[in-house]
Design a protein around this motif. Structure first.
Motif, PDB file in Angstrom:
ATOM      1  N   ASP A 146       0.831  -1.205   0.000  1.00  0.00           N
ATOM      2  CA  ASP A 146       0.000   0.000   0.000  1.00  0.00           C
ATOM      3  C   ASP A 146       0.866   1.255   0.000  1.00  0.00           C
ATOM      4  OD1 ASP A 146       0.832  -0.609   2.623  1.00  0.00           O
ATOM      5  OD2 ASP A 146      -0.879   0.430   3.504  1.00  0.00           O
ATOM      6  N   GLU A 147       1.990   1.224   0.716  1.00  0.00           N
ATOM      7  CA  GLU A 147       2.869   2.387   0.746  1.00  0.00           C
ATOM      8  C   GLU A 147       3.587   2.576  -0.587  1.00  0.00           C
ATOM      9  OE1 GLU A 147       3.569   2.055   5.565  1.00  0.00           O
ATOM     10  OE2 GLU A 147       5.223   1.573   4.202  1.00  0.00           O
ATOM     11  N   LEU A 148       3.940   1.479  -1.243  1.00  0.00           N
ATOM     12  CA  LEU A 148       4.576   1.581  -2.553  1.00  0.00           C
ATOM     13  C   LEU A 148       3.611   2.141  -3.586  1.00  0.00           C
ATOM     14  CD1 LEU A 148       6.543  -1.791  -2.658  1.00  0.00           C
ATOM     15  CD2 LEU A 148       7.377   0.459  -1.960  1.00  0.00           C
ATOM     16  N   GLU A 149       2.365   1.717  -3.534  1.00  0.00           N
ATOM     17  CA  GLU A 149       1.375   2.247  -4.470  1.00  0.00           C
ATOM     18  C   GLU A 149       1.137   3.724  -4.220  1.00  0.00           C
ATOM     19  OE1 GLU A 149      -1.927  -0.380  -3.947  1.00  0.00           O
ATOM     20  OE2 GLU A 149      -1.019  -1.975  -5.161  1.00  0.00           O
ATOM     21  N   ALA A 150       1.122   4.125  -2.940  1.00  0.00           N
ATOM     22  CA  ALA A 150       0.986   5.550  -2.620  1.00  0.00           C
ATOM     23  C   ALA A 150       2.180   6.337  -3.134  1.00  0.00           C
ATOM     24  CB  ALA A 150       0.831   5.734  -1.113  1.00  0.00           C
ATOM     25  N   ALA A 151       3.372   5.743  -3.054  1.00  0.00           N
ATOM     26  CA  ALA A 151       4.592   6.433  -3.484  1.00  0.00           C
ATOM     27  C   ALA A 151       4.551   6.773  -4.968  1.00  0.00           C
ATOM     28  CB  ALA A 151       5.817   5.584  -3.175  1.00  0.00           C
ATOM     29  N   GLN A 152       3.866   5.960  -5.757  1.00  0.00           N
ATOM     30  CA  GLN A 152       3.806   6.203  -7.201  1.00  0.00           C
ATOM     31  C   GLN A 152       3.060   7.487  -7.543  1.00  0.00           C
ATOM     32  OE1 GLN A 152       3.439   2.413  -9.733  1.00  0.00           O
ATOM     33  NE2 GLN A 152       2.545   1.784  -7.780  1.00  0.00           N
ATOM     34  N   HIS A 153       2.271   7.995  -6.600  1.00  0.00           N
ATOM     35  CA  HIS A 153       1.485   9.212  -6.852  1.00  0.00           C
ATOM     36  C   HIS A 153       2.134  10.457  -6.250  1.00  0.00           C
ATOM     37  CE1 HIS A 153      -1.704   6.705  -8.466  1.00  0.00           C
ATOM     38  NE2 HIS A 153      -1.628   5.946  -7.392  1.00  0.00           N
TER      39      HIS A 153
END
Length: 259
Positions: A146-153
């Motif tokens: 979830d944190e990696l997906e948030a990082a993409q934004h």
């Protein structure tokens, strides 16, 4: 002689801790090992710079609610007062005041607070996010999807080499791959001292001094080269080296303000 530019001061935030088997971080070792999860705020005339974001603020007071059974097994101690946003406010800043966030790498104990800074400019070493999204199987547990997906934004800038953050050599980002593909350290020149924050380039003072890799490094050969490069930089410059996860270092520098 003209005095070289410096950052104004650096804050060491109070850190949650875990107590783990030392064998997990040092080959052949055993026994309990207390490790802190520190974050650092640097004040520079051009803006505020945060190095790492620590554990998730949602885990404060109840680490198992976010990190599950692993939090209990590793005996994470994390109070509500240690939430990063609360600590920033205590020293006079809002999370929205932070203009720059440097992530040493994307393991979960460094990325937990990224959601607090949606408008900041983030810095990563080249290849870090790409690898974190598809790591080697035995390293998957070091990342939170979830944190990696948030990082993409986020506003991300990937660095393919060292980077002088403000062009005055006061804050230098050092690309030192090995623990992960894009591992970064930060050299901070303050009015009275120069400090290198290692991130996870080395996990213990002994490993740093002996140039020994970490059992869960992504590339052990590169990790040793990076430690050796950092030691050479220390020897040339006379900078202090702070090992973020070493409890002995933590007891020496601990939370506080440095100038």
């Amino acid at each position: 002689m003209t005095t070289p530019p410096t950052a104004d001061r650096m804050w060491v935030c109070d850190a949650p801790t875990a107590t783990i088997d030392k064998g997990l971080i040092e080959a052949g070792a055993s026994g309990d090992w207390m490790t802190p999860f520190p974050t650092f705020l640097i004040e520079h005339p051009e803006g505020l710079v945060l190095f790492d974001t620590g554990l998730s603020p949602d885990a404060a007071g109840d680490p198992a609610s976010v990190y599950g059974a692993g939090a209990t097994k590793s005996r994470i101690e994390y109070s509500r007062e240690q939430r990063l946003d609360r600590q920033l406010r205590k020293i006079g800043f809002e999370p929205s005041d932070i203009g720059h966030v440097v992530l040493s790498h994307l393991h979960f104990d460094h990325t937990g607070g990224i959601q607090l800074f949606p408008d900041a400019q983030f810095y990563l070493g080249a290849g870090e996010l790409r690898y974190a999204l598809n790591p080697d199987a035995h390293l998957c547990g070091l990342y939170r999807r979830d944190e990696l997906e948030a990082a993409q934004h986020l506003r991300l800038r990937e660095l393919s080499g060292d980077h002088d953050l403000f062009g005055d050599a006061a804050i230098s980002l050092l690309l030192l791959p090995g623990h992960s593909p894009g591992s970064l350290a930060v050299q901070v020149r303050l009015p009275g001292r120069t400090i290198i924050l290692t991130g996870d380039i080395a996990h213990t003072r002994a490993a740093f001094e002996s140039a020994s890799p970490f059992p869960l490094d992504q590339d052990s050969t590169a990790a040793v080269r990076s430690i050796e490069r950092l030691r050479a930089l220390r020897d040339r410059s006379g900078a202090e080296v702070w090992i973020g996860h070493d409890p002995g270092d933590w007891l020496r520098y601990g939370p506080g303000c440095y100038e």
